[in-house]
Scaffold this motif. Structure first.
Motif, PDB file in Angstrom:
ATOM      1  N   VAL A   1     -32.706   1.942  25.046  1.00  0.00           N
ATOM      2  CA  VAL A   1     -32.247   0.603  25.421  1.00  0.00           C
ATOM      3  C   VAL A   1     -31.034   0.257  24.574  1.00  0.00           C
ATOM      4  O   VAL A   1     -30.924   0.686  23.426  1.00  0.00           O
ATOM      5  N   SER A   2     -30.112  -0.507  25.150  1.00  0.00           N
ATOM      6  CA  SER A   2     -28.909  -0.897  24.440  1.00  0.00           C
ATOM      7  C   SER A   2     -28.380  -2.204  25.010  1.00  0.00           C
ATOM      8  O   SER A   2     -28.394  -2.409  26.226  1.00  0.00           O
ATOM      9  N   THR A   3     -27.906  -3.064  24.128  1.00  0.00           N
ATOM     10  CA  THR A   3     -27.294  -4.315  24.576  1.00  0.00           C
ATOM     11  C   THR A   3     -25.900  -4.077  25.135  1.00  0.00           C
ATOM     12  O   THR A   3     -25.301  -4.984  25.699  1.00  0.00           O
ATOM     13  N   LEU A   4     -25.385  -2.872  24.999  1.00  0.00           N
ATOM     14  CA  LEU A   4     -24.074  -2.531  25.546  1.00  0.00           C
ATOM     15  C   LEU A   4     -24.201  -1.670  26.798  1.00  0.00           C
ATOM     16  O   LEU A   4     -23.240  -1.036  27.212  1.00  0.00           O
ATOM     17  N   ASP A   5     -25.370  -1.656  27.409  1.00  0.00           N
ATOM     18  CA  ASP A   5     -25.618  -0.825  28.579  1.00  0.00           C
ATOM     19  C   ASP A   5     -25.798  -1.692  29.811  1.00  0.00           C
ATOM     20  O   ASP A   5     -26.265  -2.827  29.719  1.00  0.00           O
TER      21      ASP A   5
END
Length: 124
Positions: free
Chosen positions: A17-21
């Motif tokens: 998971v990534s907040t930039l994805d």
């Protein structure tokens, strides 16, 4: 704005998971903050410390990297945080061990709790 050190997840990943994805499975919201970037960094460190089997392996001002070990098999999951002082956001990325095909949602569940705890810590 300087380039982010954390990155989106690998294409089609079911364990990251990534907040930039922007991929449906991987995307999560960053955490806004209103204090100073250092206060946000301290909150990140406090939240990490609340979890068992964790260790901070890098703390470089606005970037923090930690290892979260799973309870049973002790897999080492890599979690990165980056304080974006320009937009007043804390971004994060978490990926389960690279040799596992899927983590059955465990990584997302953990990061949902981490995110909620960080929101609470930054609220005061």
């Amino acid at each position: 704005m300087p380039a982010k050190r954390i990155t989106p997840c690998p294409e089609g990943s079911q364990k990251c998971v990534s907040t930039l994805d922007t991929q449906k499975y991987c995307a999560m919201e960053p955490v806004p903050f209103t204090g100073t970037p250092d206060q946000a960094r301290v909150a990140v460190l406090q939240v990490i410390a609340e979890f068992p089997r964790t260790a901070v392996v890098e703390d470089d001002g606005g970037y923090v990297k930690a290892i979260f070990k799973t309870k049973v098999i002790r897999f080492k999951d890599t979690v990165e945080f980056e304080v974006d002082a320009e937009d007043n956001l804390v971004h994060f990325r978490s990926e389960s061990v690279p040799y596992a095909g899927s983590d059955l949602g465990a990584n997302r569940k953990r990061m949902t709790v981490v995110r909620a705890n960080l929101v609470a810590a930054l609220a005061g």
